[in-house]
Design a protein around this motif. Structure first.
Motif, PDB file in Angstrom:
ATOM      1  N   ASP A  49       0.844  -1.187   0.000  1.00 52.76           N
ATOM      2  CA  ASP A  49       0.000   0.000   0.000  1.00 52.76           C
ATOM      3  C   ASP A  49       0.883   1.242   0.000  1.00 52.76           C
ATOM      4  O   ASP A  49       1.271   1.750   1.054  1.00 52.76           O
ATOM      5  CB  ASP A  49      -0.924   0.005   1.221  1.00 52.76           C
ATOM      6  N   VAL A  50       1.202   1.724  -1.191  1.00 51.62           N
ATOM      7  CA  VAL A  50       2.054   2.913  -1.276  1.00 51.62           C
ATOM      8  C   VAL A  50       1.263   4.182  -0.999  1.00 51.62           C
ATOM      9  O   VAL A  50       1.845   5.232  -0.706  1.00 51.62           O
ATOM     10  CB  VAL A  50       2.774   3.000  -2.638  1.00 51.62           C
ATOM     11  N   GLY A  51      -0.071   4.114  -1.104  1.00 52.44           N
ATOM     12  CA  GLY A  51      -0.880   5.280  -0.802  1.00 52.44           C
ATOM     13  C   GLY A  51      -0.837   5.651   0.665  1.00 52.44           C
ATOM     14  O   GLY A  51      -0.774   6.838   1.019  1.00 52.44           O
ATOM     15  N   LEU A  52      -0.845   4.636   1.531  1.00 52.16           N
ATOM     16  CA  LEU A  52      -0.838   4.878   2.970  1.00 52.16           C
ATOM     17  C   LEU A  52       0.559   4.780   3.569  1.00 52.16           C
ATOM     18  O   LEU A  52       0.808   5.310   4.654  1.00 52.16           O
ATOM     19  CB  LEU A  52      -1.772   3.882   3.663  1.00 52.16           C
ATOM     20  N   ALA A  53       1.475   4.125   2.874  1.00 48.84           N
ATOM     21  CA  ALA A  53       2.869   4.020   3.337  1.00 48.84           C
ATOM     22  C   ALA A  53       3.791   4.289   2.150  1.00 48.84           C
ATOM     23  O   ALA A  53       4.343   3.363   1.555  1.00 48.84           O
ATOM     24  CB  ALA A  53       3.133   2.645   3.937  1.00 48.84           C
ATOM     25  N   PRO A  54       3.959   5.555   1.775  1.00 45.37           N
ATOM     26  CA  PRO A  54       4.707   5.886   0.558  1.00 45.37           C
ATOM     27  C   PRO A  54       6.191   5.526   0.656  1.00 45.37           C
ATOM     28  O   PRO A  54       6.810   5.709   1.712  1.00 45.37           O
ATOM     29  CB  PRO A  54       4.539   7.412   0.439  1.00 45.37           C
ATOM     30  N   PRO A  55       6.776   5.031  -0.433  1.00 45.50           N
ATOM     31  CA  PRO A  55       8.228   4.853  -0.462  1.00 45.50           C
ATOM     32  C   PRO A  55       8.929   6.208  -0.405  1.00 45.50           C
ATOM     33  O   PRO A  55       8.379   7.223  -0.826  1.00 45.50           O
ATOM     34  CB  PRO A  55       8.480   4.174  -1.812  1.00 45.50           C
ATOM     35  N   ALA A  56      10.146   6.207   0.091  1.00 41.74           N
ATOM     36  CA  ALA A  56      10.932   7.444   0.099  1.00 41.74           C
ATOM     37  C   ALA A  56      11.268   7.842  -1.334  1.00 41.74           C
ATOM     38  O   ALA A  56      11.674   6.998  -2.140  1.00 41.74           O
ATOM     39  CB  ALA A  56      12.208   7.252   0.895  1.00 41.74           C
ATOM     40  N   ALA A  82      17.974  -0.056   0.814  1.00 42.19           N
ATOM     41  CA  ALA A  82      17.286  -1.200   1.425  1.00 42.19           C
ATOM     42  C   ALA A  82      15.813  -1.247   1.037  1.00 42.19           C
ATOM     43  O   ALA A  82      15.270  -2.317   0.723  1.00 42.19           O
ATOM     44  CB  ALA A  82      17.444  -1.160   2.944  1.00 42.19           C
ATOM     45  N   GLU A  83      15.140  -0.113   1.071  1.00 47.50           N
ATOM     46  CA  GLU A  83      13.727  -0.099   0.696  1.00 47.50           C
ATOM     47  C   GLU A  83      13.556  -0.442  -0.781  1.00 47.50           C
ATOM     48  O   GLU A  83      12.687  -1.247  -1.153  1.00 47.50           O
ATOM     49  CB  GLU A  83      13.110   1.265   0.989  1.00 47.50           C
ATOM     50  N   SER A  84      14.393   0.126  -1.623  1.00 42.67           N
ATOM     51  CA  SER A  84      14.355  -0.190  -3.049  1.00 42.67           C
ATOM     52  C   SER A  84      14.613  -1.673  -3.283  1.00 42.67           C
ATOM     53  O   SER A  84      13.983  -2.299  -4.145  1.00 42.67           O
ATOM     54  CB  SER A  84      15.385   0.653  -3.791  1.00 42.67           C
ATOM     55  N   ASP A  85      15.536  -2.252  -2.520  1.00 44.23           N
ATOM     56  CA  ASP A  85      15.811  -3.685  -2.641  1.00 44.23           C
ATOM     57  C   ASP A  85      14.557  -4.508  -2.344  1.00 44.23           C
ATOM     58  O   ASP A  85      14.258  -5.490  -3.039  1.00 44.23           O
ATOM     59  CB  ASP A  85      16.930  -4.103  -1.681  1.00 44.23           C
ATOM     60  N   ARG A  86      13.824  -4.116  -1.301  1.00 41.33           N
ATOM     61  CA  ARG A  86      12.600  -4.844  -0.946  1.00 41.33           C
ATOM     62  C   ARG A  86      11.551  -4.720  -2.050  1.00 41.33           C
ATOM     63  O   ARG A  86      10.904  -5.707  -2.424  1.00 41.33           O
ATOM     64  CB  ARG A  86      12.025  -4.320   0.373  1.00 41.33           C
ATOM     65  N   LEU A  87      11.394  -3.503  -2.575  1.00 42.85           N
ATOM     66  CA  LEU A  87      10.378  -3.281  -3.599  1.00 42.85           C
ATOM     67  C   LEU A  87      10.720  -4.017  -4.892  1.00 42.85           C
ATOM     68  O   LEU A  87       9.840  -4.609  -5.529  1.00 42.85           O
ATOM     69  CB  LEU A  87      10.228  -1.783  -3.867  1.00 42.85           C
ATOM     70  N   THR A  88      11.969  -3.992  -5.293  1.00 42.44           N
ATOM     71  CA  THR A  88      12.351  -4.692  -6.521  1.00 42.44           C
ATOM     72  C   THR A  88      12.249  -6.204  -6.330  1.00 42.44           C
ATOM     73  O   THR A  88      11.847  -6.914  -7.256  1.00 42.44           O
ATOM     74  CB  THR A  88      13.774  -4.313  -6.963  1.00 42.44           C
ATOM     75  N   ALA A  89      12.573  -6.701  -5.140  1.00 45.78           N
ATOM     76  CA  ALA A  89      12.443  -8.143  -4.880  1.00 45.78           C
ATOM     77  C   ALA A  89      10.986  -8.581  -4.987  1.00 45.78           C
ATOM     78  O   ALA A  89      10.688  -9.651  -5.538  1.00 45.78           O
ATOM     79  CB  ALA A  89      13.006  -8.485  -3.497  1.00 45.78           C
ATOM     80  N   ALA A 114       6.997   7.433  -6.856  1.00 48.32           N
ATOM     81  CA  ALA A 114       8.159   7.082  -6.028  1.00 48.32           C
ATOM     82  C   ALA A 114       8.440   5.589  -6.097  1.00 48.32           C
ATOM     83  O   ALA A 114       9.606   5.166  -6.116  1.00 48.32           O
ATOM     84  CB  ALA A 114       7.922   7.518  -4.584  1.00 48.32           C
ATOM     85  N   TRP A 115       7.372   4.768  -6.138  1.00 53.91           N
ATOM     86  CA  TRP A 115       7.562   3.319  -6.286  1.00 53.91           C
ATOM     87  C   TRP A 115       8.255   3.017  -7.608  1.00 53.91           C
ATOM     88  O   TRP A 115       9.218   2.231  -7.639  1.00 53.91           O
ATOM     89  CB  TRP A 115       6.214   2.605  -6.208  1.00 53.91           C
ATOM     90  N   ILE A 116       7.767   3.624  -8.700  1.00 54.07           N
ATOM     91  CA  ILE A 116       8.392   3.424 -10.011  1.00 54.07           C
ATOM     92  C   ILE A 116       9.870   3.784  -9.958  1.00 54.07           C
ATOM     93  O   ILE A 116      10.744   3.038 -10.430  1.00 54.07           O
ATOM     94  CB  ILE A 116       7.679   4.269 -11.085  1.00 54.07           C
ATOM     95  N   ASP A 117      10.191   4.935  -9.377  1.00 52.04           N
ATOM     96  CA  ASP A 117      11.582   5.379  -9.325  1.00 52.04           C
ATOM     97  C   ASP A 117      12.454   4.435  -8.507  1.00 52.04           C
ATOM     98  O   ASP A 117      13.655   4.294  -8.781  1.00 52.04           O
ATOM     99  CB  ASP A 117      11.658   6.789  -8.743  1.00 52.04           C
ATOM    100  N   ASN A 118      11.864   3.772  -7.516  1.00 54.34           N
ATOM    101  CA  ASN A 118      12.621   2.838  -6.686  1.00 54.34           C
ATOM    102  C   ASN A 118      12.854   1.492  -7.346  1.00 54.34           C
ATOM    103  O   ASN A 118      13.818   0.797  -6.998  1.00 54.34           O
ATOM    104  CB  ASN A 118      11.914   2.640  -5.345  1.00 54.34           C
ATOM    105  N   ILE A 119      11.985   1.110  -8.293  1.00 51.94           N
ATOM    106  CA  ILE A 119      12.143  -0.231  -8.884  1.00 51.94           C
ATOM    107  C   ILE A 119      12.807  -0.203 -10.255  1.00 51.94           C
ATOM    108  O   ILE A 119      13.161  -1.258 -10.787  1.00 51.94           O
ATOM    109  CB  ILE A 119      10.801  -0.999  -8.928  1.00 51.94           C
TER     110      ILE A 119
END
Length: 227
Positions: A49-56, A82-89, A114-119
């Motif tokens: 849920d990136v709407g309620l818990a946005p990635p950095a 680390a967060e990007s690693d979790r999202l891409t995994a 932000a999710w797109i940019d992280n993955i």
């Protein structure tokens, strides 16, 4: 067993039709996943849920870390990624990604960007080699992944050929980076006319739910046939 990744990006926490001022896209993603589970109870569902818990958002430290060779990264660089690693995994593990992506001011919500940019990660989801000349990039996602974009718009005519199609930055804005990393099979389900309300909106919701159901039935039948 297939693995589904449900990504909700609406700022509204509830679902329309159930909760006051609830989200149409959350309504669609929930319906899609619940119907999928009726067909295939053994499949794994991961909800992000990136709407309620946005990635950095990506910043200079992130860029510096991402473009440093993994074996040369400092502890601080590893922590920043680390967060990007979790999202891409999560993305790499998923067979089907279901996006709840409402239109905000013609584009996607900032947390989803932000999710797109992280993955979109060099050496992880896309490759880069200057020696390849004018085509230095290539996608790295395994073949066969699919995505469903479930969107909602306040106005009318954003679909292909519609009077507002040129103003839809949500579907192209998601589909382009997904294709870039190798996720080419993208379906779209949309609700339009939220600002009009009444019978027009009710009909749009019903049509979108029918399309979501049809899509689930088609995809699960194909998955069953591939066993």
């Amino acid at each position: 067993m297939l693995r589904l990744l449900q990504i909700d990006a609406s700022a509204r926490p509830g679902r329309s039709g159930t909760d006051p001022h609830g989200s149409h896209t959350r309504r669609l993603t929930a319906r899609f996943v619940e119907r999928w589970q009726q067909h295939r109870q053994g499949d794994a569902i991961l909800r992000r849920d990136v709407g309620l818990a946005p990635p950095a958002p990506v910043d200079a430290d992130w860029v510096r870390a991402a473009f440093t060779r993994p074996d040369a990264r400092t502890g601080a660089m590893q922590a920043r990624l680390a967060e990007s690693d979790r999202l891409t995994a999560e993305l790499l593990a998923a067979d089907l990604v279901i996006f709840g992506a409402p239109m905000y001011n013609f584009g996607m919500p900032a947390p989803l960007k932000a999710w797109i940019d992280n993955i979109v990660r060099v050496g992880v989801t896309f490759g880069f080699d200057r020696s390849r000349g004018d085509t230095p990039y290539w996608p790295m996602l395994p073949a066969g992944k699919r995505a469903v974009i479930m969107t909602a718009r306040g106005d009318l005519g954003y679909g292909p050929g519609g009077v507002q199609a040129h103003n839809d930055l949500v579907v192209p804005g998601l589909a382009a980076p997904l294709r870039y990393i190798g996720l080419n099979m993208v379906e779209v389900v949309a609700i339009e006319g939220d600002e009009f309300g009444g019978d027009r909106l009710a009909a749009a919701i019903a049509a979108a739910e029918t399309e979501a159901d049809r899509l689930v039935d088609s995809l699960t039948a194909a998955a069953d046939a591939a066993r």
